[in-house]
Design a protein around this motif. Structure first.
Motif, PDB file in Angstrom:
ATOM      1  N   TYR A   3       0.892  -1.135  -0.035  1.00  0.00           N
ATOM      2  CA  TYR A   3      -0.019   0.019  -0.056  1.00  0.00           C
ATOM      3  C   TYR A   3       0.920   1.206   0.029  1.00  0.00           C
ATOM      4  O   TYR A   3       2.060   1.310   0.405  1.00  0.00           O
ATOM      5  CB  TYR A   3      -0.888   0.027   1.264  1.00  0.00           C
ATOM      6  CG  TYR A   3      -1.574  -1.187   1.063  1.00  0.00           C
ATOM      7  CD1 TYR A   3      -3.137  -1.006   0.984  1.00  0.00           C
ATOM      8  CD2 TYR A   3      -1.331  -2.449   1.692  1.00  0.00           C
ATOM      9  CE1 TYR A   3      -4.048  -2.146   0.921  1.00  0.00           C
ATOM     10  CE2 TYR A   3      -2.471  -3.483   1.685  1.00  0.00           C
ATOM     11  CZ  TYR A   3      -3.711  -3.247   1.487  1.00  0.00           C
ATOM     12  OH  TYR A   3      -4.513  -4.270   1.428  1.00  0.00           O
ATOM     13  N   ASN A   4       0.307   2.478  -0.561  1.00  0.00           N
ATOM     14  CA  ASN A   4       0.861   3.761  -0.138  1.00  0.00           C
ATOM     15  C   ASN A   4       0.409   4.071   1.229  1.00  0.00           C
ATOM     16  O   ASN A   4      -0.290   3.526   1.860  1.00  0.00           O
ATOM     17  CB  ASN A   4       0.509   4.596  -1.343  1.00  0.00           C
ATOM     18  CG  ASN A   4      -0.852   5.017  -1.233  1.00  0.00           C
ATOM     19  OD1 ASN A   4      -1.545   5.123  -0.324  1.00  0.00           O
ATOM     20  ND2 ASN A   4      -1.328   5.267  -2.317  1.00  0.00           N
ATOM     21  N   ARG A   5       1.035   5.177   1.707  1.00  0.00           N
ATOM     22  CA  ARG A   5       0.821   5.523   3.216  1.00  0.00           C
ATOM     23  C   ARG A   5      -0.343   6.322   3.192  1.00  0.00           C
ATOM     24  O   ARG A   5      -0.652   6.951   4.276  1.00  0.00           O
ATOM     25  CB  ARG A   5       1.991   6.396   3.524  1.00  0.00           C
ATOM     26  CG  ARG A   5       3.298   5.360   4.001  1.00  0.00           C
ATOM     27  CD  ARG A   5       4.317   6.189   4.606  1.00  0.00           C
ATOM     28  NE  ARG A   5       5.075   7.045   3.743  1.00  0.00           N
ATOM     29  CZ  ARG A   5       4.986   8.521   4.068  1.00  0.00           C
ATOM     30  NH1 ARG A   5       4.224   8.982   4.899  1.00  0.00           N
ATOM     31  NH2 ARG A   5       5.657   9.124   3.352  1.00  0.00           N
ATOM     32  N   ASP A   6      -1.190   6.433   2.043  1.00  0.00           N
ATOM     33  CA  ASP A   6      -2.658   7.011   2.479  1.00  0.00           C
ATOM     34  C   ASP A   6      -3.703   5.565   2.531  1.00  0.00           C
ATOM     35  O   ASP A   6      -4.790   5.881   2.626  1.00  0.00           O
ATOM     36  CB  ASP A   6      -3.223   7.494   1.065  1.00  0.00           C
ATOM     37  CG  ASP A   6      -2.469   9.040   1.057  1.00  0.00           C
ATOM     38  OD1 ASP A   6      -2.101   9.573   2.058  1.00  0.00           O
ATOM     39  OD2 ASP A   6      -2.425   9.621   0.011  1.00  0.00           O
ATOM     40  N   GLY A   7      -2.864   4.465   2.499  1.00  0.00           N
ATOM     41  CA  GLY A   7      -3.769   3.181   2.769  1.00  0.00           C
ATOM     42  C   GLY A   7      -4.465   2.747   1.494  1.00  0.00           C
ATOM     43  O   GLY A   7      -5.226   1.841   1.617  1.00  0.00           O
ATOM     44  N   GLU A   8      -3.965   3.294   0.436  1.00  0.00           N
ATOM     45  CA  GLU A   8      -4.558   2.735  -0.855  1.00  0.00           C
ATOM     46  C   GLU A   8      -3.582   1.669  -1.478  1.00  0.00           C
ATOM     47  O   GLU A   8      -2.199   1.611  -1.502  1.00  0.00           O
ATOM     48  CB  GLU A   8      -4.397   4.033  -1.855  1.00  0.00           C
ATOM     49  CG  GLU A   8      -5.365   4.846  -1.376  1.00  0.00           C
ATOM     50  CD  GLU A   8      -5.318   6.176  -2.264  1.00  0.00           C
ATOM     51  OE1 GLU A   8      -4.032   6.535  -2.950  1.00  0.00           O
ATOM     52  OE2 GLU A   8      -6.232   7.147  -2.160  1.00  0.00           O
TER      53      GLU A   8
ATOM     54  N   ASP B 240       7.171  11.004  -6.724  1.00  0.00           N
ATOM     55  CA  ASP B 240       6.026  11.258  -6.095  1.00  0.00           C
ATOM     56  C   ASP B 240       4.904  11.890  -6.938  1.00  0.00           C
ATOM     57  O   ASP B 240       3.910  11.430  -7.064  1.00  0.00           O
ATOM     58  CB  ASP B 240       6.133  11.877  -4.558  1.00  0.00           C
ATOM     59  CG  ASP B 240       4.890  11.751  -3.858  1.00  0.00           C
ATOM     60  OD1 ASP B 240       4.649  10.659  -3.497  1.00  0.00           O
ATOM     61  OD2 ASP B 240       4.023  13.002  -3.713  1.00  0.00           O
TER      62      ASP B 240
ATOM     63  N   LYS C 250       4.414   9.580  -0.564  1.00  0.00           N
ATOM     64  CA  LYS C 250       3.706   8.707  -0.180  1.00  0.00           C
ATOM     65  C   LYS C 250       3.535   7.208  -0.808  1.00  0.00           C
ATOM     66  O   LYS C 250       2.885   6.300  -0.368  1.00  0.00           O
ATOM     67  CB  LYS C 250       2.152   9.304  -0.079  1.00  0.00           C
ATOM     68  CG  LYS C 250       2.182  10.402   0.954  1.00  0.00           C
ATOM     69  CD  LYS C 250       0.630  11.016   0.781  1.00  0.00           C
ATOM     70  CE  LYS C 250       0.469  12.159   1.779  1.00  0.00           C
ATOM     71  NZ  LYS C 250      -1.059  12.700   1.748  1.00  0.00           N
ATOM     72  N   LYS C 251       4.345   6.987  -1.837  1.00  0.00           N
ATOM     73  CA  LYS C 251       4.319   6.009  -2.824  1.00  0.00           C
ATOM     74  C   LYS C 251       5.212   4.867  -1.793  1.00  0.00           C
ATOM     75  O   LYS C 251       5.954   5.073  -0.923  1.00  0.00           O
ATOM     76  CB  LYS C 251       5.019   6.328  -3.961  1.00  0.00           C
ATOM     77  CG  LYS C 251       4.520   6.883  -4.800  1.00  0.00           C
ATOM     78  CD  LYS C 251       4.828   7.122  -6.287  1.00  0.00           C
ATOM     79  CE  LYS C 251       3.959   7.631  -7.216  1.00  0.00           C
ATOM     80  NZ  LYS C 251       4.500   8.040  -8.758  1.00  0.00           N
TER      81      LYS C 251
ATOM     82  N   CYS D 167       3.548   4.966   9.889  1.00  0.00           N
ATOM     83  CA  CYS D 167       2.383   4.046   9.599  1.00  0.00           C
ATOM     84  C   CYS D 167       1.505   4.384  10.524  1.00  0.00           C
ATOM     85  O   CYS D 167       0.154   4.164  10.421  1.00  0.00           O
ATOM     86  CB  CYS D 167       2.491   2.585   9.152  1.00  0.00           C
ATOM     87  SG  CYS D 167       3.486   2.235   7.846  1.00  0.00           S
TER      88      CYS D 167
ATOM     89  N   LYS E 262      -1.496  -3.090   6.481  1.00  0.00           N
ATOM     90  CA  LYS E 262      -1.200  -2.412   5.187  1.00  0.00           C
ATOM     91  C   LYS E 262       0.180  -1.772   4.969  1.00  0.00           C
ATOM     92  O   LYS E 262       0.581  -0.608   5.182  1.00  0.00           O
ATOM     93  CB  LYS E 262      -2.253  -1.197   4.939  1.00  0.00           C
ATOM     94  CG  LYS E 262      -3.466  -1.560   4.950  1.00  0.00           C
ATOM     95  CD  LYS E 262      -4.409  -0.230   4.636  1.00  0.00           C
ATOM     96  CE  LYS E 262      -5.807  -0.745   4.403  1.00  0.00           C
ATOM     97  NZ  LYS E 262      -6.872   0.607   3.997  1.00  0.00           N
TER      98      LYS E 262
ATOM     99  N   SER F 268       3.776  -0.734   3.633  1.00  0.00           N
ATOM    100  CA  SER F 268       3.840   0.271   2.751  1.00  0.00           C
ATOM    101  C   SER F 268       5.504   0.259   2.365  1.00  0.00           C
ATOM    102  O   SER F 268       6.074   1.276   1.695  1.00  0.00           O
ATOM    103  CB  SER F 268       3.504   1.577   3.218  1.00  0.00           C
ATOM    104  OG  SER F 268       4.181   1.886   4.506  1.00  0.00           O
TER     105      SER F 268
END
Length: 214
Positions: free
Chosen positions: A82-87, A132, A167-168, A192, A201, A203
């Protein structure tokens, strides 16, 4: 998740036939069982011995084929990153392919001064910020091996600089042993939120040569 390369072409290339792959696998099993490996970590040897491996001459570990096959059966078929936005950003499975930068360049070419310079921590930050913004870059590595920080803290500072600027997902090289790996992981978990959130998740990915202090 669709492999990004499928946007441009649908092509898979294999260097070996199924029969050749099977031969390589069986030979690997034979080497692990009959020749064995040198396990320099006491903890590693104890874990392997407890699982069914045999230890010879305090260092040499012979791993039975059935133990390897059992481990392969219990390993996950894929890992979500995941990225650090949780996606969800990458699915490490099958023939999925992803693209990112490299790591640990001792020198870089300065476009401002138009000359070759030793890499510094700011180069790590600049590369991370650029990556990014690039939609075709899936993950980020450090780009530079900074010469302006103590050797004992290079990896931690590389990770901190990448975490601060992208955030990747991050792939982190690690070359200073298990203690440093633990420091890196602790820092990543802090970004995280905590370790439990990281487990749900993940990252970042860490790889390297682990030189055991034990």
């Amino acid at each position: 998740m669709t492999n990004k390369s499928e946007k441009y072409f649908n092509l898979s290339i294999s260097a070996f036939s199924e029969k050749q792959i099977e031969k390589i696998h069986n030979t690997s099993l034979m080497i692990l069982e009959q020749v064995g490996i040198n396990a320099h970590s006491n903890k590693c040897r104890d874990l392997l011995k407890g699982a069914g491996a045999t230890v010879q001459n305090e260092l040499r570990v012979h791993i039975p084929s059935k133990l390897v096959e059992s481990a392969l059966q219990t390993a996950p078929s894929g890992i979500d990153i995941y990225n650090r936005d949780g996606e969800k950003a990458m699915v490490l499975k099958g023939r999925n392919s992803y693209f990112g930068t490299g790591s640990d360049l001792k020198y870089n070419f300065s476009m401002d001064k138009f000359q070759r310079l030793e890499s510094c921590l700011e180069n790590v930050a600049l590369a991370a910020r650029l990556c990014d913004k690039l939609s075709n870059i899936d993950f980020v590595m450090s780009y530079a091996l900074p010469n302006d920080v103590p050797a004992s803290s290079i990896e931690v500072e590389q990770l901190r600089m990448m975490m601060d600027n992208t955030k990747k997902p991050i792939i982190m090289t690690q070359f200073s042993g298990l203690e440093m790996a633990e420091k890196i992981h602790k820092l990543a978990c802090e970004y995280c939120g905590d370790e439990e959130l990281f487990k749900k998740k993940p990252s970042y990915i860490i790889y390297g040569q682990f030189v055991s202090p034990f």
